[in-house]
Design a protein around this motif. Structure first.
Motif: not given
Length: 734
Positions: A341-345, A543-547, A607-614, A684-685
């Motif tokens: 949800n957070s990434v698609s938004g 979260l990890e699997e969805a990322n 490592l936050d699982p969302g960092v590689p994609l974003l 991320l930064g």
């Protein structure tokens, strides 16, 4: 004042002919002559009036936009949602568990842990204090156990006492207030006694407190960084205010637009989304301003009137800026395909920010600069008819060195990026919920105390929901599950029954993860039970699997979107592929540097699982910007007849400085994210800032230039430039 054009020159243009490249037929004031000494045709009066009225009309329109946006922009912060379901995958079990818990009696629960600890061992007075405080909490708030005081569990070493509460019927605001009030009541413990409030509810309250202060802190920090860099770049006491003001207009407009989307379409917007949007607007908007102002300054030397100079500047760099913003927006909109949800938004939110920055920099900034005239550049005023003093710049040196040994430079640069990318093997494992903050809040400190004092069991339950008719079978199956310490039946309502399953492994441990996977497999096989497994640890697994799934979907989409835009702009297949490969290499090297820094230097536990994609999406979309600026200028030079090798060096010499300034500004704005007290933002930064700097000072200047020197006309294959240069060579051979 600086060397501006005198009035005598203006009144007697025949004695001071326009320099080469001057567009004399732009409808100047009466009496001014076009090329060839003839008076400009048409209506000079109308042209003059247009020059005066159009900038004022644009500014007036933006003032209306600002007046409409201000009342709504401030409401965006109140519309952000930071509940777990706003970040979780839309289709995950844990998301459904969160929503179904609201239907049970008392609504969703707020699970809290009251922790009492004394290093020398708890005294009888300490235990009495703990009981008194527990009675006060149950007397004040509704819980799943009614008014009964929960049983306190002592640790084997006698140093820690743990009391678990499950408060009910609280929305986010009420939960945060309750956590704050309880902590205030515990604020004056006896000497030597450590009293902390932890648990998932306290962790969510601490997160909310950080999110509430994020937007204003980030906006102020980003604006300050951009202001300092603009002052250093322009070396003018006035000029820096103009783009910074325009960026502010863009930021307020985008916030109002996003708020409108939230109200109209119930769009999920998190604080992470708005934080990234703020950085994007300031970073990308300032980049567009740097490119436009640089080209405008160049055109002021060729055109007497600021209006004409700005028109030429917009024609020259407008396509590159437009393609740049389209690339970023297209890359961000690919995030809509994500399940998180957070990434698609973030997709539409970020795209709105970039497009608002584009519109503001393409309309309001030119209008302000035209009205302010040349003197806005004081003390370095570009005089009409003057020639820019040619100096041997750093980028001239870089281009020359790349041109002399293109093979060695290309091979060496590629080897360096590959070596840096190897650092990614040292990236820490997935980030646990208790490690998400750079500054440890009380909830995390309490969790660490519990894990140290109770290593043999988890005090963080795994939530299981099942159809009430199959509750007994689900309970029996869960109790016999591998790694399950105990199962407690909770509330029932709406056809569902709640269970708290305590795993033998600690929160976030591999053993607990194995237990959750086993539970999902065994309970999911019970026909008709409809069993769902959630809770904080299950949420982290989802979260990890969805990322991982989102990376497999979004990354190819982003690359395809970027390539399509580059092909359309550059009329080539080879150049877009080289640019795309270059930014991917920059991303890999930046991730590798993160592996060398996050754990050993910064002390991050994961490592936050969302960092590689974003980071990939932002680095590819934003990194290609600089490739567009460079290659578009290179294409301009090629269209004027320059050979590819010469065009590449000219493009680097003329755009290298502004690209470097833009890269530094963009990297600095993303560095502001690293000041946020959240590990995900800091990681991320860091990755984006390092990737942008690598792309600016290594990939663009050396590798792309070297590749251009080697490929020459094949850079433009199979477009018109490739064919024309081939035909020219054939004619020379004849």
């Amino acid at each position: 004042m600086g060397p501006v054009t005198t009035r005598t020159q203006t009144d007697r243009p025949e004695e001071h002919p326009a320099p080469p490249g001057e567009g004399g037929g732009h409808g100047g004031d009466g009496g001014h002559k076009g090329r060839g000494g003839q008076e400009g045709r048409g209506s000079p009066v109308r042209g003059s009036g247009r020059r005066r009225s159009l900038p004022w009309a644009v500014i007036g329109l933006w003032l209306v936009v600002l007046a409409l946006a201000l009342p709504f922009s401030g409401k965006l912060g109140d519309s952000t949602r930071d509940q777990p379901t706003d970040y979780l995958p839309a289709s995950a079990d844990s998301t459904r568990v969160h929503k179904l818990l609201d239907q049970l009696p008392g609504g969703n629960t707020t699970d809290l842990l009251l922790v009492h600890h004394r290093d020398g061992g708890l005294t009888a007075a300490d235990r009495e204090t703990a009981q008194r405080q527990a009675r006060a909490i149950t007397g004040e708030y509704e819980s799943t156990g009614g008014k009964a005081v929960p049983r306190s569990v002592p640790a084997k070493d006698g140093k820690t006492l743990l009391t678990a509460f499950s408060l009910t019927g609280m929305e986010e605001e009420a939960r945060d207030k309750a956590v704050g009030d309880i902590r205030e009541s515990l604020a004056d413990p006896p000497s030597g006694l450590q009293v902390e409030l932890g648990g998932p509810g306290a962790l969510e309250a601490d997160s909310s407190a950080i999110f509430d202060s994020a937007d204003s802190t980030l906006m102020l920090g980003t604006a300050t960084v951009v202001a300092i860099l603009l002052i250093l770049t322009y070396r003018s006491p006035v000029l820096w205010l103009v783009p910074l003001t325009v960026v502010g207009f863009a930021a307020l407009s985008s916030m109002a637009l996003v708020y409108g989307l939230v109200q109209a379409f119930d769009l999920t917007v998190t604080t992470m989304n708005t934080s990234v949007m703020t950085v994007l607007i300031f970073g990308a908007g300032t980049d567009y301003a740097l490119l436009l102002v640089s080209r405008y300054r160049e055109e002021l030397r060729r055109h007497e009137r600021p209006f004409d100079a700005m028109s030429a500047a917009l024609r020259g760099c407008g396509p590159a800026v437009l393609a740049s913003s389209a690339t970023v927006a297209a890359g961000l909109l690919c995030l809509l395909a994500a399940d998180l949800n957070s990434v698609s938004g973030l997709g539409p939110v970020g795209a709105i920010g970039v497009l608002c920055a584009l519109v503001a920099m393409g309309t309001l900034l030119p209008a302000l600069l035209v009205l302010l005239g040349r003197r806005v550049f004081w003390p370095l005023i570009p005089a009409y008819g003057s020639q820019l003093v040619a100096r041997r710049s750093l980028f001239t040196f870089m281009g020359t060195s790349a041109g002399r040994r293109p093979v060695a430079v290309l091979a060496g640069g590629a080897a360096l990026l590959g070596a840096l990318a190897l650092g990614s093997v040292a990236l820490p494992g997935d980030l646990r919920p208790q490690d998400t903050f750079t500054d440890k809040p009380e909830s995390v400190s309490a969790m660490e105390t519990v894990q140290t004092s109770f290593p043999e069991r988890s005090r963080q339950p795994v939530t299981v929901l099942a159809r009430t008719g199959e509750a007994a079978r689900v309970e029996s199956t869960a109790k016999s599950g591998d790694g399950v310490a105990r199962v407690e039946r909770g509330r029932s309502g709406g056809g569902w029954t709640e269970f708290a399953v305590f795993a033998e492994g600690g929160p976030g441990s591999e053993r607990e993860k194995d237990t959750i996977h086993d539970l999902r497999g065994e309970l999911g096989s019970l026909e008709g039970a409809g069993a769902l497994v959630g809770g904080p640890s299950a949420e982290q697994i989802d979260l990890e699997e969805a990322n991982a799934d989102d990376r497999a979907v979004v990354i190819p989409l982003v690359l395809a979107a970027v390539l399509i835009i580059l092909i359309a702009l550059l009329r080539s297949l080879v150049a877009p592929l080289i640019l795309a490969a270059a930014v991917v290499a920059s991303w890999g090297a930046a991730m590798g540097l993160g592996g060398l820094v996050f754990g050993p230097v910064l002390g991050f536990e994961g490592l936050d699982p969302g960092v590689p994609l974003l980071s990939f999406v932002f680095l590819v979309a934003l990194g290609v910007d600089y490739g567009i600026f460079l290659m578009h200028r290179m294409r301009e030079e090629s269209l004027r007849g320059a050979p590819v090798a010469e065009a590449a060096l000219t493009a680097l010499r003329t755009t290298g400085g502004v690209i470097a300034s833009a890269g530094i500004v963009l990297a600095a704005t993303f560095c502001v994210l690293a000041t946020m007290p959240m590990v995900m933002m800091a990681e991320l930064g860091f990755v984006i800032a390092v990737g942008v700097l690598l792309d600016t000072f290594l990939v663009r200047t050396y590798l792309v230039t070297s590749a251009s020197q080697l490929l020459r006309r094949w850079m433009w294959w199979p477009g018109r430039l490739f064919r024309e240069e081939g035909a020219a060579k054939a004619r020379q051979g004849e």
